[in-house]
Design a protein around this motif. Structure first.
Motif, PDB file in Angstrom:
ATOM      1  N   UNK A 144      20.171  -1.991 -21.274  1.00 57.42           N
ATOM      2  CA  UNK A 144      19.874  -0.927 -20.316  1.00 57.42           C
ATOM      3  C   UNK A 144      18.877   0.080 -20.887  1.00 57.42           C
ATOM      4  N   UNK A 145      18.946   0.343 -22.192  1.00 54.39           N
ATOM      5  CA  UNK A 145      18.064   1.319 -22.811  1.00 54.39           C
ATOM      6  C   UNK A 145      16.598   0.911 -22.685  1.00 54.39           C
ATOM      7  N   UNK A 146      16.327  -0.388 -22.841  1.00 55.86           N
ATOM      8  CA  UNK A 146      14.946  -0.873 -22.698  1.00 55.86           C
ATOM      9  C   UNK A 146      14.473  -0.660 -21.262  1.00 55.86           C
TER      10      UNK A 146
ATOM     11  N   UNK B  51      21.326  -8.475 -14.956  1.00 57.95           N
ATOM     12  CA  UNK B  51      21.679  -7.902 -16.253  1.00 57.95           C
ATOM     13  C   UNK B  51      23.000  -7.164 -16.218  1.00 57.95           C
ATOM     14  N   UNK B  52      23.478  -6.861 -15.019  1.00 56.96           N
ATOM     15  CA  UNK B  52      24.785  -6.203 -14.883  1.00 56.96           C
ATOM     16  C   UNK B  52      25.932  -7.158 -15.183  1.00 56.96           C
TER      17      UNK B  52
ATOM     18  N   UNK C 298      34.390  -2.365 -16.145  1.00 58.81           N
ATOM     19  CA  UNK C 298      33.524  -3.534 -16.350  1.00 58.81           C
ATOM     20  C   UNK C 298      32.646  -3.759 -15.121  1.00 58.81           C
ATOM     21  N   UNK C 299      31.365  -4.004 -15.345  1.00 61.24           N
ATOM     22  CA  UNK C 299      30.466  -4.272 -14.223  1.00 61.24           C
ATOM     23  C   UNK C 299      30.625  -5.704 -13.711  1.00 61.24           C
TER      24      UNK C 299
ATOM     25  N   UNK D  56      25.966 -16.121 -14.986  1.00 63.11           N
ATOM     26  CA  UNK D  56      25.603 -15.898 -13.581  1.00 63.11           C
ATOM     27  C   UNK D  56      26.780 -15.419 -12.745  1.00 63.11           C
ATOM     28  N   UNK D  57      27.909 -15.081 -13.361  1.00 64.46           N
ATOM     29  CA  UNK D  57      29.088 -14.708 -12.592  1.00 64.46           C
ATOM     30  C   UNK D  57      28.893 -13.406 -11.816  1.00 64.46           C
TER      31      UNK D  57
END
Length: 325
Positions: free
Chosen positions: A62-64, A192-193, A242-243, A253-254
């Motif tokens: 996330x920082x990137x 990415x989540x 948790x996301x 891919x869940x």
């Protein structure tokens, strides 16, 4: 199409990709001569960090993203601010960012090996890739050669980072398209989540006050809603959730399956169902292997990593990531 034609097309795509990145001053293997062990040093340190704190994978990825979307991929999210001049890391969307100590530690190792060579902006890009790899996700080649910016202003985060309560169209038109990213990039980068967590405060409006009348978001799965309310009480600003329930430490891919089940935290996640291209993509992730998503994620990350980069004589190479030289 014959094999020879396929190989020709593939070669042309590689050439176009190489030309695009080099046109921006970035290229794969930028440090091959100036600091040949740079990527190996980052990888070694990331393996150590992930063993000690695997939950940092999501925040480091996330920082990137948060760096690139605010005035480009220039490492400005790492700079410290002051009371009179708050920096990006002090902005409301960034106060929950974690992992700055990891970046500082990696920078120290690189400075020992190659003083003044590797930028903090490139460290962020490499760390994001390795965070994904070390959570069983895909590997992609990271073009490097970014230089570090000197501007870091808190208010810029509000203007450039999409809020979690925005929908697909708002995110595309207001944030992604102006930076050269398209609808597919939203779909893919939202994946990415699959790793990481979020504070309750980022989605509590969906639980308790969705339309301003003390109601819940009707698009939330009726079984998922009470579970979220158990964890997140009104005005809770400390609890994390948790996301990607049950899989938040594994890059897979869940996440897309959870979107279809309406078991995701953010309005921005749920709004993928509003877009025809996104819905089709979600369906393919359920019935296929994650290979399409893995390949696409690397492509979109490289594309994102090209946003407004500083190269050549622009910016600087910081000695310490938190302060300008």
């Amino acid at each position: 199409m014959g094999l020879s034609k396929l190989l020709l097309v593939f070669s042309l795509l590689l050439l176009l990709f190489s030309s695009f990145t080099e046109a921006n001053g970035l290229k794969v293997g930028f440090y091959a001569k100036s600091c040949p062990k740079a990527e190996a040093i980052v990888s070694k340190e990331m393996k150590r960090v992930m063993k000690l704190a695997p939950s940092l994978a999501g925040p480091l990825l996330r920082m990137h993203f948060h760096d690139c979307f605010v005035n480009g991929c220039d490492g400005s999210v790492l700079l410290n601010g002051t009371r009179s001049s708050p920096a990006e890391k002090d902005g409301i969307p960034n106060v929950s960012l974690r992992g700055f100590g990891t970046i500082d530690g990696i920078k120290e190792k690189l400075e020992e090996a190659c003083p003044g060579i590797v930028s903090c902006a490139d460290i962020l890009a490499l760390v994001a890739r390795d965070a994904v790899v070390l959570t069983n996700g895909p590997f992609w080649e990271v073009p490097t050669g970014r230089r570090d910016g000197r501007r870091s202003v808190a208010i810029d985060t509000l203007r450039n980072l999409p809020p979690p309560f925005f929908n697909f169209t708002q995110i595309l038109n207001g944030f992604f398209a102006p930076k050269g990213l398209n609808a597919k990039d939203i779909i893919v980068l939202s994946g990415g989540h699959t790793i990481g967590t979020s504070h309750c405060s980022s989605f509590s409006n969906r639980l308790y006050n969705f339309t301003g009348k003390g109601d819940a978001d009707p698009s939330l799965d009726k079984y998922y809603l009470p579970k979220l309310k158990e964890k997140c009480k009104p005005d809770d600003v400390t609890t994390i959730v948790e996301m990607d329930p049950g899989s938040f430490k594994t890059f897979d891919a869940s996440y897309y399956k959870n979107v279809l089940k309406r078991r995701v935290l953010f309005t921005s996640d749920q709004s993928l169902l509003e877009h025809s291209e996104a819905r089709a993509y979600l369906q393919r992730q359920i019935y296929g292997s994650p290979s399409e998503f893995f390949k696409d994620f690397g492509v979109s990350m490289v594309k994102m990593g090209n946003i407004q980069v500083l190269t050549g004589n622009e910016g600087e190479i910081r000695k310490k990531c938190a302060i300008v030289n």
